[in-house]
Structures are given as structure tokens and as C-alpha cells.
Scaffold this motif. Structure first.
Motif, PDB file in Angstrom:
ATOM      1  N   VAL A   1      -9.067  -3.040  -9.963  1.00  0.00           N
ATOM      2  CA  VAL A   1      -7.943  -3.888  -9.549  1.00  0.00           C
ATOM      3  C   VAL A   1      -7.973  -3.086  -7.754  1.00  0.00           C
ATOM      4  CG1 VAL A   1      -5.653  -4.618  -8.536  1.00  0.00           C
ATOM      5  CG2 VAL A   1      -7.426  -4.331 -10.970  1.00  0.00           C
ATOM      6  N   THR A   2      -7.460  -2.081  -7.183  1.00  0.00           N
ATOM      7  CA  THR A   2      -7.939  -1.513  -5.794  1.00  0.00           C
ATOM      8  C   THR A   2      -8.929  -1.675  -5.461  1.00  0.00           C
ATOM      9  OG1 THR A   2      -8.295   0.689  -7.394  1.00  0.00           O
ATOM     10  CG2 THR A   2      -5.489   0.104  -6.984  1.00  0.00           C
ATOM     11  N   THR A   3      -9.908  -1.132  -5.814  1.00  0.00           N
ATOM     12  CA  THR A   3     -10.890  -0.852  -4.759  1.00  0.00           C
ATOM     13  C   THR A   3     -11.435  -2.559  -4.519  1.00  0.00           C
ATOM     14  OG1 THR A   3     -12.275  -0.209  -6.623  1.00  0.00           O
ATOM     15  CG2 THR A   3     -13.552  -1.885  -5.286  1.00  0.00           C
TER      16      THR A   3
ATOM     17  N   PHE B   1      -8.280  -5.065  -3.331  1.00  0.00           N
ATOM     18  CA  PHE B   1      -7.584  -4.550  -2.580  1.00  0.00           C
ATOM     19  C   PHE B   1      -8.098  -3.567  -1.646  1.00  0.00           C
ATOM     20  CE2 PHE B   1      -3.465  -2.815  -0.561  1.00  0.00           C
ATOM     21  CZ  PHE B   1      -2.681  -3.781  -0.762  1.00  0.00           C
ATOM     22  N   THR B   2      -8.295  -2.681  -1.687  1.00  0.00           N
ATOM     23  CA  THR B   2      -8.692  -1.606  -0.391  1.00  0.00           C
ATOM     24  C   THR B   2      -9.704  -1.847   0.311  1.00  0.00           C
ATOM     25  OG1 THR B   2      -9.415   0.128  -2.066  1.00  0.00           O
ATOM     26  CG2 THR B   2      -7.325   0.147  -1.729  1.00  0.00           C
ATOM     27  N   ALA B   3     -11.165  -2.537  -0.287  1.00  0.00           N
ATOM     28  CA  ALA B   3     -11.860  -3.114   0.796  1.00  0.00           C
ATOM     29  C   ALA B   3     -12.274  -4.088   0.884  1.00  0.00           C
ATOM     30  CB  ALA B   3     -13.619  -2.919  -0.856  1.00  0.00           C
ATOM     31  N   PHE B   4     -11.472  -5.138   0.287  1.00  0.00           N
ATOM     32  CA  PHE B   4     -11.661  -6.508   0.899  1.00  0.00           C
ATOM     33  C   PHE B   4     -10.557  -6.224   1.775  1.00  0.00           C
ATOM     34  CE2 PHE B   4     -11.088 -11.260   1.677  1.00  0.00           C
ATOM     35  CZ  PHE B   4     -11.864 -11.597   2.688  1.00  0.00           C
TER      36      PHE B   4
ATOM     37  N   THR C   1       0.870  -1.152   0.264  1.00  0.00           N
ATOM     38  CA  THR C   1      -0.405   0.144   0.381  1.00  0.00           C
ATOM     39  C   THR C   1       0.676   1.243   0.094  1.00  0.00           C
ATOM     40  OG1 THR C   1      -1.409  -1.198   1.031  1.00  0.00           O
ATOM     41  CG2 THR C   1      -2.344   1.226   0.882  1.00  0.00           C
ATOM     42  N   ALA C   2       2.121   1.281   0.949  1.00  0.00           N
ATOM     43  CA  ALA C   2       2.815   2.538   0.805  1.00  0.00           C
ATOM     44  C   ALA C   2       3.481   2.629  -0.293  1.00  0.00           C
ATOM     45  CB  ALA C   2       3.531   2.332   1.961  1.00  0.00           C
ATOM     46  N   PHE C   3       4.058   1.588  -0.638  1.00  0.00           N
ATOM     47  CA  PHE C   3       4.817   1.881  -2.159  1.00  0.00           C
ATOM     48  C   PHE C   3       3.909   2.570  -3.375  1.00  0.00           C
ATOM     49  CE2 PHE C   3       6.253  -0.445  -6.596  1.00  0.00           C
ATOM     50  CZ  PHE C   3       7.912   0.187  -6.442  1.00  0.00           C
ATOM     51  N   VAL C   4       2.904   1.893  -3.678  1.00  0.00           N
ATOM     52  CA  VAL C   4       1.609   2.215  -4.428  1.00  0.00           C
ATOM     53  C   VAL C   4       1.496   3.262  -4.824  1.00  0.00           C
ATOM     54  CG1 VAL C   4      -0.133   1.769  -5.541  1.00  0.00           C
ATOM     55  CG2 VAL C   4       0.711  -0.914  -4.871  1.00  0.00           C
ATOM     56  N   CYS C   5       1.026   4.003  -3.464  1.00  0.00           N
ATOM     57  CA  CYS C   5       1.002   5.526  -2.686  1.00  0.00           C
ATOM     58  C   CYS C   5       2.129   6.388  -3.241  1.00  0.00           C
ATOM     59  CB  CYS C   5      -0.012   5.141  -1.449  1.00  0.00           C
ATOM     60  SG  CYS C   5      -1.617   4.952  -0.934  1.00  0.00           S
ATOM     61  N   LEU C   6       2.856   5.500  -3.155  1.00  0.00           N
ATOM     62  CA  LEU C   6       4.279   6.647  -3.507  1.00  0.00           C
ATOM     63  C   LEU C   6       4.611   7.068  -4.483  1.00  0.00           C
ATOM     64  CD1 LEU C   6       6.705   8.124  -1.569  1.00  0.00           C
ATOM     65  CD2 LEU C   6       8.432   6.026  -1.954  1.00  0.00           C
TER      66      LEU C   6
ATOM     67  N   ILE D   1      -7.619   6.274   0.476  1.00  0.00           N
ATOM     68  CA  ILE D   1      -6.180   5.139   0.411  1.00  0.00           C
ATOM     69  C   ILE D   1      -6.406   4.592  -1.465  1.00  0.00           C
ATOM     70  CG2 ILE D   1      -4.959   3.080   0.300  1.00  0.00           C
ATOM     71  CD1 ILE D   1      -5.194   3.607   3.280  1.00  0.00           C
ATOM     72  N   ASN D   2      -7.904   4.213  -2.193  1.00  0.00           N
ATOM     73  CA  ASN D   2      -8.104   3.687  -3.152  1.00  0.00           C
ATOM     74  C   ASN D   2      -7.950   4.324  -4.020  1.00  0.00           C
ATOM     75  OD1 ASN D   2      -9.007   2.024  -5.034  1.00  0.00           O
ATOM     76  ND2 ASN D   2     -11.178   2.466  -4.577  1.00  0.00           N
ATOM     77  N   VAL D   3      -8.581   5.826  -3.794  1.00  0.00           N
ATOM     78  CA  VAL D   3      -7.929   6.929  -5.144  1.00  0.00           C
ATOM     79  C   VAL D   3      -6.695   7.727  -4.647  1.00  0.00           C
ATOM     80  CG1 VAL D   3      -8.450   9.513  -5.286  1.00  0.00           C
ATOM     81  CG2 VAL D   3     -10.271   8.064  -4.398  1.00  0.00           C
ATOM     82  N   ILE D   4      -5.697   7.833  -3.985  1.00  0.00           N
ATOM     83  CA  ILE D   4      -4.424   7.382  -4.114  1.00  0.00           C
ATOM     84  C   ILE D   4      -3.862   6.139  -5.091  1.00  0.00           C
ATOM     85  CG2 ILE D   4      -2.381   7.724  -2.890  1.00  0.00           C
ATOM     86  CD1 ILE D   4      -3.787   9.465  -0.828  1.00  0.00           C
ATOM     87  N   MET D   5      -4.133   5.224  -4.598  1.00  0.00           N
ATOM     88  CA  MET D   5      -3.659   3.916  -5.445  1.00  0.00           C
ATOM     89  C   MET D   5      -3.536   3.806  -6.822  1.00  0.00           C
ATOM     90  SD  MET D   5      -3.645   0.921  -2.461  1.00  0.00           S
ATOM     91  CE  MET D   5      -2.713  -0.431  -3.307  1.00  0.00           C
ATOM     92  N   ILE D   6      -4.956   4.386  -7.557  1.00  0.00           N
ATOM     93  CA  ILE D   6      -5.057   4.678  -8.963  1.00  0.00           C
ATOM     94  C   ILE D   6      -4.294   5.807  -9.267  1.00  0.00           C
ATOM     95  CG2 ILE D   6      -6.760   5.463  -9.949  1.00  0.00           C
ATOM     96  CD1 ILE D   6      -9.023   4.802  -8.077  1.00  0.00           C
TER      97      ILE D   6
END
Length: 536
Positions: A508-510, A512-515, A16-21, A407-412
């Protein structure tokens, strides 16, 4: 479902941190990103230090839009000329002389031989010129590119319609690659170049506000040839009249025989003549081109050599000595911009056919900024309303869902940056839609937990069953949406594909984040507080 090992938690948080980065470069100025990119040592993988920001599409930052069409008539003329040269070669190799030469027709050539014996002699070789047409999906189609008919002592070779259509298709594919190299040389970011229909090409260059230069770069065929100027007494069939730039457009005789073509160039760079200071273009041949050029200049010292670009004589210098180094220069009273554009064209290669501009328009940066502001406002308002609804309906669990959506939006944004995707206005709509889909997944989970709780299950059992039993529903619904997004990407074009990309990444991110993230937050809440009731 609510039990996580330490290793699993660390991996989930690290991903999560890497994708947000990856989304951080979007907050940096372009100069800052460039400085970081240059400061990173070459041995460090580029993905380890993200510096790629999301590229804004034409509708968001403005730019130039051009729709080009392949000139099929020009393509047919080129095919007829090549067919005539092939027939002439076959006749020369079989030692058969045509009566009255080879006559060119609109869609083929015709020749008359002395007798039937000559016809039987050359027909097997001429049939070799007719090639079967293949299709990438079904293979051989059973059709051929050239129809050959013989009537007595007359032979006619005609381009078939299937052959012309196949040549147009291949010309469009080749032109797309050539245009991409030309546009990339302009230094623009993420141009959109794609086929539109059977014979058209769409070119969109975000950020380029000079459509005239773009048209000059795209519209020129850039077919470079080196030919000798025709001498007195040459056969009319071996001579072609062309306008000369040095003579103010006066028609000059040039040999049809081509010594070297632009295909044999390996490099072309703008420069200045050391003697006169005028802009020129230095070029370099490959091995084959250097050998042909060196042999031709060695055998024709003293003759003028015409440098022909798109059927116009740019210059015709006289050969003073053999040129065997495989390099030379092109001069023709260029301006600095003309020399630079010519170098770009020669490096990118010649177009397989003439392209005609069917449509052109320029989107100003002001309109693009308005679109950005409108899309940003829609995204913010939509997200706030969704967040308020979730908190009102699910309380603390709604807050967890909102954190997961953020977090989902940031990962997108991070994944779009890493992929180098172009964000368009429909792409923003895809992100807003993803926010609703992400919340929908949390709603399914929470409602399932409520139902399990009403059935008398304990807190831990209800939480565990809620996540486990909602999983299949969430995955199924998102897979069906993903299939639709993939179809949109494969069959759509332009803005539709931009919407499909953001929607696919969002799915894909949904999941991951939702579940995963929501489940992790619920597990931490339960382990920390050990509640006896669920605040739903």
C-alpha cells in the motif's frame, strides 16, 4: 499527470507527514510514551497523539512459547456427565423410573425401563436431546450430536463422532478466548494466541521470561463450583468423592448437585483476611448466582459448603447465617502469588476442557537481540546497495526514488505502530522485500520515460506519459502480490502471518510513495528548472 492543485499538494503532504508521525513513538522510551499517554486529556482522540510503538515478536525480544492440546477424553467425560443429568431430568419430568438407574458408558449412557409403554413415553423427550450439527459454511450437515437407539425396554444414548468433533472445535474456540483473557491479565504486550490444527492452541507471549507461571495460568481448567458436603444416609449415586486440601488430600464425600458455578461470578480480586492476615480471594456473583447462593445458604444454615476448584475441595466452611449479599471469599492457605493467580483464573472464566502442554520453550532476550541486530544489518546493507544502484543508473531521478523509498519505510513503521502489529524476523524480511518492490515501481516509470523520450516526445510529454502508462503495470503487479500476501495471512500462522502483514502494508505504501510522492518531486523539479533534457 504532472499538474497538482495546491489543495492536492497540501493533502498529500499532510497524509505523508501524519503517517510518518505515527512512527515517532518507536524512538521514545516506554516511560516517555506512558507519560505522554497519561498527559493527554481524555477528550482528545488517541489517534491524534500517537503513543503506540511497534511490538516486537517472540523471536526478537524473547519470551515464552507453549503449545496446548485439548484433552478430548476429558471433554467426552464431561459430555457424558451432562447427558446423564439431562436424561435424569427427562425421566423426572415424565415420571418414569429406570430399572437399576442410569448406567454411564465410555461414550454415552444406557437405561432400562419397566415396560414398552414407558419407552414410548420417554422417547419423544429423549430425542429432543439430540441436536443437529451445523456448519458455519454449509449450514446443516444432516448429522446429529447424539445417536439414540431403543431395543425392547432398553434405551441407549451415544455421542456421535461428528458431535464430539464439533464439540472439540467449539471447545478450542472458547479456550482461545479464555486463554487470551488470562494472558492479558498478566500485563504482557500483544500475546499471540491462535488455533493450530483441529485440537491444538499455540500461545506465544513476548517478553515473559517466567514460563512456569505461564504454564500454571494456562494449564488449570479453573472450574469453580459450590456444593454441599454430603450427609450420612445420602444415596451413593448422588455423592462424589473428592480430595480435600485442608485434610491433606483425604477423600471427602460431596453432593453431585452444584449450587452455583464459576460462570455466575462477575469479579474476583485477591485480598487479605482482616482477622488472620492470610491471602484470600474475594468474589462477587451476578444476579442469578446471588439469588441461588442466597437461597441455598438460607435453607441450609449449619451445613458445610464445599468450595470445589478443578475437582478439589479448597475449603469447606460451615454456613453460620444466610449469605444474601451476593459476595463472599475463598480461603485455602494460599500464598500471595497463588491468590493472585486464582483471581486471574476466576475472572477469565473456566476452560471448557482440560488442556495438555504438548510443547514448551523459552526464547532468551539475548537471542532476540541477536536477531534484531542481524535483521537491522540486512535492512541497512540492502537499502544502501539499492540506493547506490539507483543513483548510478538514474542520477537525479535515482535520488528522488531513494527519498521516496526512505519515506516508504518510515510510513510502513508508522502504520505497523498504529495497527498494533507484532514485528517478527520474517516481518523485517518483508520490509526489506518492500524496499526492492518500491524501487521496482520507480524503475518501471523511469524506463517508460526513457522510451517515450527516444520516440521524440518533448520533456513534459515524456514525463507525463511515463507516469500515466506505467500506472496500470504498477497497480496490476502490486495487486497480485497483495493477493498472495492476503492468502498467506489467512492460511499461515505465526511468523508467516507477520511476514504477510508487513508485506501487505508495504504494498500500500509503495504504490502511494512511488506513484504519488515521486511524481510530485518530478513535477516540482520540472516547474522550478524548466529543463530541456531529462537526466536519465
Amino acid at each position: 499527470m504532472l499538474r497538482f492543485s495546491t489543495t492536492k499538494v497540501v493533502i498529500m503532504l499532510a497524509v505523508t507527514a501524519f503517517v510518518c508521525l505515527l512512527a515517532v513513538p518507536n524512538l521514545m522510551a516506554p516511560d516517555t510514551r506512558t507519560a505522554i499517554r497519561q498527559a493527554v486529556p481524555g477528550w482528545v482522540p488517541s489517534w491524534l497523539v500517537p503513543t503506540q510503538a511497534i511490538v516486537l515478536g517472540l523471536d526478537l525480544q524473547g519470551g515464552s512459547h507453549v503449545l496446548l492440546e485439548v484433552d478430548s477424553n476429558d471433554l467426552v467425560r464431561s459430555q457424558v456427565a451432562a447427558l446423564r443429568d439431562d436424561v435424569r431430568r427427562v425421566l423426572r419430568e415424565t415420571r418414569v423410573a429406570p430399572q437399576g438407574g442410569i448406567v454411564a458408558m465410555p461414550r454415552g449412557v444406557q437405561l432400562r425401563l419397566a415396560d414398552a409403554a414407558d419407552v414410548e413415553k420417554v422417547m419423544p423427550r429423549l430425542r429432543e436431546l439430540s441436536q443437529p450439527i451445523s456448519n458455519a459454511i454449509i449450514g446443516q450437515t444432516g448429522e446429529r450430536n447424539i445417536d439414540i437407539t431403543a431395543n425392547g425396554d432398553s434405551i441407549q444414548l451415544t455421542l456421535s463422532q461428528a458431535g464430539v468433533d464439533e464439540r472439540v472445535r467449539r471447545a478450542v474456540d472458547q479456550a482461545i478466548e479464555v486463554l487470551r483473557r488470562r494472558v492479558d491479565a498478566l500485563g504482557t504486550t500483544e500475546p499471540n494466541i491462535q488455533r493450530q490444527g483441529a485440537d491444538r492452541i499455540l500461545v506465544q507471549v513476548p517478553g515473559l521470561q517466567d514460563p512456569q507461571r505461564l504454564k500454571e495460568i494456562l494449564g488449570r481448567t479453573a472450574k469453580l463450583q459450590f456444593r454441599f458436603m454430603a450427609e450420612g444416609g445420602a444415596s451413593p449415586s448422588e455423592v462424589e468423592m473428592m480430595p480435600s486440601r485442608d485434610s491433606g488430600g483425604q477423600m471427602m464425600p460431596v453432593e453431585r448437585r452444584v449450587i452455583v458455578e464459576g460462570e455466575d461470578l462477575t469479579d474476583a480480586q485477591p485480598a487479605f483476611d482482616q482477622r488472620t492476615g492470610e491471602p484470600i480471594v474475594n468474589f462477587r456473583f451476578n444476579v442469578r448466582g446471588a439469588q441461588r447462593f442466597g437461597q441455598a445458604t438460607s435453607e441450609n444454615v449449619g451445613r458445610p459448603l464445599a468450595i470445589v476448584l478443578d475437582n478439589e475441595i479448597i475449603s469447606a466452611p460451615r454456613i453460620l447465617q444466610p449469605i444474601t449479599g451476593g459476595s463472599g471469599q475463598i480461603s485455602g492457605n494460599f500464598t500471595v502469588e497463588q491468590a493472585n493467580n486464582l483471581a486471574i483464573l476466576l475472572r477469565a472464566g473456566a476452560l471448557p476442557a482440560k488442556l495438555t502442554i504438548v510443547e514448551e520453550r523459552t526464547v532468551g532476550p539475548g537471542l532476540g537481540q541477536d536477531s534484531i541486530e542481524a535483521g537491522r544489518l540486512a535492512a541497512i546493507v540492502g537499502t544502501i546497495l539499492v540506493a547506490i544502484y539507483m543513483i548510478a543508473c538514474y542520477g537525479l531521478f535515482g535520488v528522488m526514488a531513494n527519498i521516496a523509498v526512505l519515506i516508504n519505510v518510515i510510513m510502513i513503521l508508522g502504520l505497523l505502530s498504529a495497527l498494533g502489529a507484532t514485528l517478527t524476523l520474517p516481518g523485517i524480511a518483508g520490509i526489506v522485500l518492500t524496499v526492492g518492490m518500491a524501487v521496482d515501481a520507480n524503475v518501471l516509470i523511469y524506463e517508460r520515460i526513457r522510451e517515450e523520450r527516444r520516440m521524440g516526445r518533448s520533456v513534459i510529454s515524456a514525463l507525463d506519459a511515463g507516469f500515466s502508462r506505467a500506472l496500470s503495470t504498477i497497480v496490476d503487479s502490486n495487486i497480485t502480490t497483495l493477493i498472495a500476501a492476503v492468502v498467506l495471512f489467512l492460511l499461515g500462522s505465526g511468523p508467516v502471518r507477520g511476514f504477510a502483514v508487513t508485506l501487505s502494508v508495504g504494498i500500500v505504501t509503495t504504490v502511494f510513495t512511488a506513484f504519488t510522492l515521486t511524481r510530485l518531486m518530478v513535477a516540482l523539479w520540472f516547474r522550478t528548472l524548466r529543463p530541456t533534457t531529462i537526466p536519465l
